[in-house]
Design a protein around this motif. Structure first.
Motif, PDB file in Angstrom:
ATOM      1  N   LEU A 161       0.820  -1.214   0.000  1.00  0.00           N
ATOM      2  CA  LEU A 161       0.000   0.000   0.000  1.00  0.00           C
ATOM      3  C   LEU A 161       0.852   1.262   0.000  1.00  0.00           C
ATOM      4  CD1 LEU A 161      -2.774  -0.933   2.594  1.00  0.00           C
ATOM      5  CD2 LEU A 161      -3.083  -0.623   0.134  1.00  0.00           C
ATOM      6  N   LEU A 162       2.020   1.174   0.636  1.00  0.00           N
ATOM      7  CA  LEU A 162       2.892   2.349   0.776  1.00  0.00           C
ATOM      8  C   LEU A 162       4.019   2.366  -0.240  1.00  0.00           C
ATOM      9  CD1 LEU A 162       3.151   2.354   4.673  1.00  0.00           C
ATOM     10  CD2 LEU A 162       1.801   3.904   3.251  1.00  0.00           C
ATOM     11  N   ASP A 163       3.990   1.424  -1.188  1.00  0.00           N
ATOM     12  CA  ASP A 163       5.051   1.332  -2.216  1.00  0.00           C
ATOM     13  C   ASP A 163       6.432   1.154  -1.605  1.00  0.00           C
ATOM     14  OD1 ASP A 163       3.384   1.564  -4.527  1.00  0.00           O
ATOM     15  OD2 ASP A 163       3.204   3.710  -4.146  1.00  0.00           O
ATOM     16  N   VAL A 164       6.498   0.386  -0.536  1.00  0.00           N
ATOM     17  CA  VAL A 164       7.772   0.063   0.104  1.00  0.00           C
ATOM     18  C   VAL A 164       8.319  -1.217  -0.515  1.00  0.00           C
ATOM     19  CG1 VAL A 164       8.860  -0.694   2.266  1.00  0.00           C
ATOM     20  CG2 VAL A 164       7.218   1.201   2.276  1.00  0.00           C
ATOM     21  N   ALA A 165       9.576  -1.175  -0.961  1.00  0.00           N
ATOM     22  CA  ALA A 165      10.206  -2.348  -1.552  1.00  0.00           C
ATOM     23  C   ALA A 165      10.444  -3.413  -0.488  1.00  0.00           C
ATOM     24  CB  ALA A 165      11.530  -1.960  -2.207  1.00  0.00           C
ATOM     25  N   VAL A 166      10.129  -4.670  -0.832  1.00  0.00           N
ATOM     26  CA  VAL A 166      10.266  -5.781   0.105  1.00  0.00           C
ATOM     27  C   VAL A 166      11.230  -6.808  -0.467  1.00  0.00           C
ATOM     28  CG1 VAL A 166       9.067  -7.725   1.194  1.00  0.00           C
ATOM     29  CG2 VAL A 166       7.954  -5.488   1.051  1.00  0.00           C
TER      30      VAL A 166
END
Length: 444
Positions: A161-166
């Motif tokens: 949702l927050l466009d955080v790379a995982v």
């Protein structure tokens, strides 16, 4: 109304296309919870090993009122006026929470964790805590969240949702391995990215059921300090498991590297939707003044949920006060029940799929000592379609491990939750599961 008018109205309606909405809405991870609920409702006669929820038998409607009255009495004993008490219960309340001091006392009593109340933010479940922490810590596209994989879908969903790379760090069959995490950190740094935090459930993990040992915990904290990243510790199952738990990472955190995500969904009751985050890290502002990361999380929360329900906080606080902060004592009966449910599930699996038979089939499972989950490996690929077949034709529901593996993986794994079933349901459910596994393996 004429046909022409109807056609004109139809043409004038707004029609949104999914490709024009945020990309996370097309990500399968956001469908996980809804899909499992849909399958459960569609096949009500199936026995479900899917929901990771507490057993209903421990809840009594009157307890809620007892908890709230106890908290209101506590406020009166602390010198609050009748008007103050009314305001505390009915008004919005402080964004960071009304009951931070009570939570801090509980952490000291039960977890050997001594943190100031000001370092705590009370959240709408642990899920909001994840969202707040990710939003605060991840400032740009080069910041990467490392996750122990397989992992809880809530963290990967929030990251999406927050466009955080995982980046997943694959968990071995015996659990977390520090060397694997170090390799992932070095690889990200070599690519010019910054590993900002590592998310892990160290106690009876969801979904694997594995628990991190003492040496692994020590090595993780050392890695966090050496490579300058934070550890996001999420551990909702430790106090509803039998036996003495390992110390939390936060209780061993001497360098303030651990952000602890807490939840009362399993230990008090999930309907309260109360969680918390311990964020005692120091933040320097533009003029060099120090304050706590918790203060920054409260700013974000003020724009997300404003505050956590005062009534829900009162119920949770009353439960904590009644147990003198010791959730381990409050949950002693529940922990014993879940421990028995886990042992019974493992026993029934051994009966239904004896060692020689499961070796011939290529089936195996782990043996957690607590928590809500265990995992089974099967010789065939599983997905939502195979799950639907299991529910429809064999009357048993489980969760495909693919839901918990960021990117790829988990195609031969299923998660079984033992928390919501009676002994009779476990016996019948494992028998149905064995028939499904036998039949599906025969299709190979």
């Amino acid at each position: 109304m004429s046909g022409t008018t109807v056609e004109t109205q139809a043409r004038s309606r707004v029609q949104l296309e999914i490709k024009e909405l945020h990309g996370s809405l097309s990500d399968p991870v956001l469908d996980t919870m809804n899909f499992l609920n849909e399958v459960t409702h569609r096949y009500p006669d199936a026995i479900s090993f899917a929901p990771g929820r507490p057993y209903d038998g421990f809840f009594d409607t009157e307890q809620v009122f007892t908890h709230v009255r106890r908290y209101l009495g506590h406020l009166a004993e602390q010198g609050s006026s009748e008007r103050d008490i009314r305001t505390a219960l009915y008004q919005y309340g402080p964004t960071a929470g009304l009951i931070r001091g009570i939570i801090a006392d509980s952490l000291r009593a039960d977890e050997d964790t001594d943190v100031p109340a000001e370092s705590i933010v009370v959240t709408v479940g642990a899920q909001e805590a994840m969202l707040l922490v990710l939003r605060a810590l991840f400032a740009g596209p080069d910041d990467v969240l490392l996750v122990s994989s397989p992992c809880y879908v809530g963290i990967t969903g929030a990251a999406r949702l927050l466009d955080v790379a995982v980046r997943p760090v694959e968990e071995r069959e015996d659990g977390f391995n520090a060397a694997d995490l170090e390799a992932a950190v070095l690889a990200e740094q070599a690519s010019g990215r910054r590993p900002r935090a590592f998310y892990v459930v160290p106690d009876h993990s969801n979904p694997s059921g594995n628990t991190m040992g003492p040496q692994a915990r020590k090595e993780l904290l050392e890695l966090a300090e050496r490579y300058d990243f934070l550890v996001l510790e999420d551990s909702p199952y430790r106090l509803v498991s039998p036996g003495v738990p390992q110390p939390t990472l936060k209780s061993q955190d001497r360098a303030r590297r651990v952000v602890h995500l807490g939840s009362y969904s399993k230990t008090v009751f999930p309907g309260a939707r109360v969680g918390f985050v311990v964020a005692d890290q120091c933040v320097l502002n533009a003029v060099g003044e120090e304050h706590l990361l918790a203060d920054e999380l409260a700013k974000i929360k003020s724009m997300v949920t404003v505050n956590t329900s005062s009534l829900s906080q009162a119920a949770v606080a009353g439960a904590l006060l009644g147990a003198r902060g010791r959730l381990s004592e409050l949950n002693a009966e529940a922990a014993a029940y879940y421990g028995n449910a886990m042992r019974e599930t493992l026993r029934q699996l051994d009966i239904q799929l004896p060692a020689a038979r499961r070796e011939a089939l290529g089936v195996r499972w782990n043996k957690p000592t607590g928590g809500f989950f265990l995992t089974m490996r099967v010789p065939f690929r599983v997905d939502n379609t195979v799950l639907t077949t299991s529910a429809q034709d064999f009357g048993v529901i489980w969760t495909p491990m693919t839901h918990f593996c960021p990117g790829t993986g988990g195609h031969h794994g299923i998660r079984l939750s033992i928390s919501y079933l009676t002994p009779d349901e476990i016996e019948e459910g494992t028998a149905r599961l064995a028939r499904f596994v036998e039949a599906r393996s025969g299709l190979l």
